[in-house]
Scaffold this active site. Structure first.
Site, short mmCIF file in Angstrom:
data_model
loop_
_atom_site.label_atom_id
_atom_site.label_comp_id
_atom_site.label_asym_id
_atom_site.label_seq_id
_atom_site.Cartn_x
_atom_site.Cartn_y
_atom_site.Cartn_z
N HIS A 156 70.44 29.23 -62.12
CA HIS A 156 71.89 29.37 -62.30
C HIS A 156 72.51 30.50 -61.49
CE1 HIS A 156 73.04 26.48 -65.45
NE2 HIS A 156 71.81 26.63 -65.91
N LYS A 179 87.69 33.66 -66.65
CA LYS A 179 86.23 33.60 -66.55
C LYS A 179 85.70 34.98 -66.88
CE LYS A 179 86.91 32.08 -62.37
NZ LYS A 179 86.17 30.83 -62.37
N ARG A 180 84.37 35.13 -66.99
CA ARG A 180 83.83 36.46 -67.26
C ARG A 180 84.32 37.45 -66.21
NH1 ARG A 180 79.79 37.13 -71.30
NH2 ARG A 180 80.07 39.30 -70.80
N LYS A 203 83.40 37.74 -59.11
CA LYS A 203 84.46 36.76 -59.38
C LYS A 203 85.82 37.24 -58.87
CE LYS A 203 82.02 34.71 -63.31
NZ LYS A 203 81.80 33.34 -62.86
N THR A 212 82.23 25.74 -63.63
CA THR A 212 82.67 24.51 -64.31
C THR A 212 84.13 24.63 -64.70
OG1 THR A 212 81.76 25.38 -66.39
CG2 THR A 212 80.41 23.79 -65.18
N LYS A 217 87.31 21.79 -64.79
CA LYS A 217 88.22 21.56 -65.94
C LYS A 217 89.67 21.62 -65.49
CE LYS A 217 84.64 23.61 -68.75
NZ LYS A 217 84.06 24.90 -69.13
#
Length: 908
Positions: free
Chosen positions: A438, A629-630, A635, A737, A741
């Site tokens: 992952h 997101k986290r 990110k 993911t 969405k």
């Protein structure tokens, strides 16, 4: 009384969400009142809204139970023929026969010699897949269950007739937050898809007493509070104490004439809790089994594993003080399942975490072998032959390296307990396991200190060493003079103390290794595990992630789901590839306006939520620009924040200039020990404080930090989003993911060519996403050249201004030095090169604003994205796992609910 239905809620009254029948409604009302009275022991005079939620949950659960039992009976009845003809006795026959053999549901059955051999490849062999994950981020269950059983509309009507508010009851349910983010949510989507596809599948994990922490924002800072999600009980789970199993820790290893034994261990019991996982409208209900740690009753009374030892003697166990302390010390064992580690993409080598990882695999493998042996009742063949069939009946998927200890544990069972020769045990083990990687971030890869493993699991360390020795012997034989290659490929790393590389253990011990997006799988093969890929190229695969359309469209966006169903029918819910039919409507102005209307209704509803929660007046006509997101440097929430500051400065510089209004929404949790991530949250909230209170800015720009982002909040924000931020540095996001969405729910994506963004661009056409910035090769070239942040700072005036404002305390006037750590990181040790993509990002955002002013063009692009999102269903992902890794076939059979034999499937 309940509120009148909105337009969106009225749209529910179509068959995609279940038919409203008078009998159904009456039955549901009767069940609701029965549970309120008999289960909760309340009447309407004293019942609370929470009581009403539990009454409804138990009523819906009633509709699951029959399907759940029939599903398990069906899986059992698919067991292989007994050699010599005939069929194995049914579960009912076994349980009722006086002459039956030993109880095959007990832990003792693990050692029972009654087996039967099965031909490899026999089509009657019922293979089961076991999905092992330390995280299952399930969210809420009530509405998802109603949808999958086709009860949504009937329940809505029943609750309305009872004078209650369905939305209010749904909001009472606690999120089952047993995951950090994407990895855990993926596992939840996969369970939904496996049930919908009729696969005999089981999810195995830990029943954490406390899930991912509740995030509170106080004065702009993240504060963590315990997530006591079980405090009111969980109506969906069923404890199974009859399947409680022992798990061993510590102790020592003895080599005897009869074999190797692990002795003087400390025992913790694993108590399973089963949760039903319904498929969509097919009567299949699979099981998620989560283990809870329990201390045995003789814990610390017969031994002194946790006892207090003086210089001269151990206090006797019958001492009253020791008894009290021994009972209190039970917590030390039960702490194993107390709390989820709140780390995302960061490895922390804590002993308790290692205990959790072994606890789940040890209990699970005992359960798997018990089930395997139970299906073989009645044969007198020897143990050595029966396990040849093990990989034909058992497929185990390791969700990242967290359950990697399953590999040495299965070897221990085969070699030490079942007395298989090592070579046979290893062959079976490799055929059984598959591994999903992952992440490519080095700090996220698990490397356990040898010293800790030796202390906690001494026998497993010996087995890992043996696996490594045989593995290295093979490398030496193939590359006799390549010492460096041998060092790189070893399971044991020597640099900075001996550590076990768990990813290497997984690769060596599994027959398949997959990444979770094309670009990620390529990086895994060509960079991260290059040596292993060169050795066994066929072992490495790609399985691009997916999301379940049941939760991420039908549940969270019923207006859009129903609109699509009106155009192309309802079958797309189980075959999302049918969304391509929507391409024929891209020139249909009426349909485009209907899509825009649904989006606007979602935005109005979410605007009301934001105003209630954050006391900030939201312009529902503004572009909803969402980044959830986290919180992590890779990110790049910081890049988004710099753009917000740039927009603010532009408005301040020329207030009369035309500006497309934006509501920028950022949300996510930072790992409690991740200082930089917490500072990023503080910066975002500080910028929001300035922007939201500046009268010159007004409604043109608002910034919201979403507190406590979780599954149930995602279900609210995603349908209301116009622009989805997927802006990680190219080559760092495995897949994502959330991006899928948003795409499915009609948001446009601004992003880098990273993770699944690449495939989204392939499906929709790159011109229908806002792609910017460096590609993977560009990042590599910049690394080679040397990244100098100051060059960008000095060359880009708007970037310089934004950084200077952060550095000089413009957003923190009471503490001008507050953000020095962020500024220093961006200049001197930013691995993710925020400045390098700043200019391209800002220019791309200008294109976004320009297109948003042309609503027809915007909505056309939205429809093209929805029509292209069919690939990103988790159903497609699971079909690929089933075909390429598990050697299983999905089934579209609808399980009969009659009391007859399971042969009554589809009337057969």
């Amino acid at each position: 009384m309940a509120k009148p239905l909105t337009d969106q809620e009225k749209r529910r009254q179509i068959s995609i969400r279940g038919i409203v029948g008078v009998e159904n409604v009456a039955e549901l009302k009767k069940g609701f009142n029965r549970h309120l009275h008999f289960t909760l022991v309340k009447d309407r005079n004293v019942a609370t809204p929470r009581d009403y939620f539990f009454a409804l949950a138990h009523t819906v659960r009633d509709h699951l139970v029959g399907r759940w039992i029939r599903t398990q009976q069906y899986y059992y009845d698919k067991c292989p023929k007994v050699p010599g003809g005939g069929r194995l006795p049914s579960l009912h026959t076994l349980s009722s026969s006086r002459q039956r053999g030993p109880d095959l549901t007990s832990p003792a059955a693990l050692c029972h010699p009654f087996h039967c051999a099965v031909r490899s490849g026999d089509p009657l062999v019922a293979r089961r897949v076991y999905y092992l994950s330390l995280e299952f981020y399930m969210g809420r269950t009530l509405q998802n269950t109603m949808i999958n059983l086709g009860l949504q509309n009937a329940c809505d009507e029943a609750i309305y007739q009872l004078g209650l508010d369905m939305e209010e009851l749904e909001e009472i349910e606690e999120d089952a937050g047993l995951g950090n983010g994407g990895l855990g949510r993926l596992a939840a989507c996969f369970l939904d898809s496996m049930a919908t596809l009729g696969l005999a599948a089981y999810g195995y994990g830990i029943r954490y007493e406390y899930g991912i922490f509740n995030q509170k924002i106080r004065d702009g800072w993240q504060v963590e509070e315990a997530d006591d999600w079980l405090r009111h009980g969980n109506p969906w789970e069923k404890a199974r104490p009859e399947f409680m199993l022992p798990v061993h820790f510590y102790g020592r290893v003895e080599h005897t004439e009869t074999g190797t034994k692990w002795v003087d261990t400390q025992v913790v019991l694993a108590l399973p809790y089963d949760t039903p996982v319904p498929g969509y409208m097919n009567n299949t209900v699979n099981t998620m089994r989560l283990w809870s740690a329990r201390a045995p009753n003789d814990f610390n009374l017969q031994d002194c594993a946790y006892g207090r030892v003086s210089a001269f003697f151990v206090y006797p166990a019958f001492n009253v003080g020791d008894y009290i302390q021994a009972v209190l010390d039970r917590n030390l064992a039960e702490n194993i399942s107390r709390v989820l580690y709140p780390n995302d993409n960061f490895f922390e080598g804590k002993e308790l975490r290692l205990k959790q990882e072994y606890f789940v695999v040890a209990a699970t493998l005992q359960d798997v072998i018990r089930r395997f042996k139970a299906s073989k009742f009645g044969s007198k063949d020897g143990v050595g032959t029966v396990f040849d069939a093990f990989p034909d009946q058992v497929a185990i998927q390791l969700n990242d390296t967290h359950p990697a200890l399953a590999i040495p544990e299965l070897m221990r069972i085969f070699v030490d307990i079942e007395k298989l020769p090592w070579s046979k045990a290893w062959e079976i083990t490799k055929k059984t396991f598959a591994y999903t990687n992952h992440t490519v971030l080095p700090e996220a890869l698990e490397r356990w200190p040898v010293e800790l493993v030796e202390k906690l699991l001494p026998r497993h360390l010996q087995i890992i060493y043996e696996i490594n020795q045989k593995h290295l012997d093979r490398i030496v034989a193939l590359f006799p003079k390549d010492i460096d290659r041998m060092r790189r490929m070893s399971l044991i790393e020597e640099d900075g103390g001996k550590r076990i590389n768990m990813a290497h253990l997984c690769i060596v011990g599994c027959h398949a290794v997959n990444g979770v997006a094309k670009i990620h799988s390529d990086i895994v093969k060509t960079q991260v595990f290059k040596d292993f890929s060169e050795l066994e190229p066929d072992k490495f695969q790609n399985k691009t992630n997916g999301i379940t359309p049941r939760r991420w469209l039908l549940l969270c966006n019923p207006g859009l789901a129903d609109l699509i169903a009106e155009k192309i029918g309802e079958d797309y819910v189980k075959d999302l590839s049918q969304l391509t039919k929507l391409h024929s409507f891209v020139s249909d102005d009426i349909f485009l306006r209907e899509i825009a209307k649904v989006k606007q209704e979602n935005k109005m509803k979410f605007s009301q939520f934001l105003e209630n929660e954050y006391k900030v007046k939201i312009n529902p006509s503004s572009m909803f620009d969402v980044h959830v997101k986290r919180i992590h440097e890779y990110k790049r929430q910081l890049l988004n924040c710099l753009h917000v500051i740039t927009m603010y400065n532009r408005i301040k510089k020329d207030p009369k200039k035309v500006f497309v209004p934006r509501t920028v929404i950022i949300g996510g949790k930072a790992a409690p020990g991740y200082h930089m991530a917490k500072m990023i949250i503080k910066l975002i909230t500080s910028v929001a404080e300035v922007v939201n209170n500046d009268p010159v800015v007004g409604s043109k720009l608002k910034v919201i930090f979403l507190e406590n982002y979780r599954v149930s909040l995602a279900e609210k924000v995603i349908p209301a989003t116009d622009l989805s931020e997927q802006i990680s540095t190219a080559g760092t996001e495995a897949s994502g993911t959330g991006n899928m969405k948003f795409m499915l729910n009609g948001a446009l994506t601004i992003g880098t060519m990273d993770g699944a963004n690449v495939e989204m661009a392939e499906e929709a056409g790159e011109e229908n996403l806002f792609i910017f910035g460096m590609r993977v090769d560009d990042v590599a070239a910049l690394d080679k050249k040397g990244y100098e942040a100051k060059e960008y700072y000095e060359a880009l005036p708007e970037l310089k201004l934004a950084i200077d404002q952060i550095d000089n305390g413009f957003f923190s006037p009471a503490h001008p030095e507050l953000f020095k750590d962020i500024v220093n990181m961006l200049f001197y040790h930013d691995r993710f090169k925020v400045f390098a993509d700043y200019e391209a990002y800002v220019k791309c955002q200008e294109k976004v604003s320009q297109l948003y002013m042309n609503q027809k063009a915007w909505n056309t692009m939205v429809l093209k994205n929805i029509a292209a999102s069919g690939k990103f269903s988790s159903d497609r992902t699971i079909k690929e796992y089933a075909k390429d890794i598990w050697n299983m076939e999905p089934s579209d059979l609808k399980i009969s609910l009659s009391n007859e034999s399971s042969r009554g499937i589809n009337g057969e």
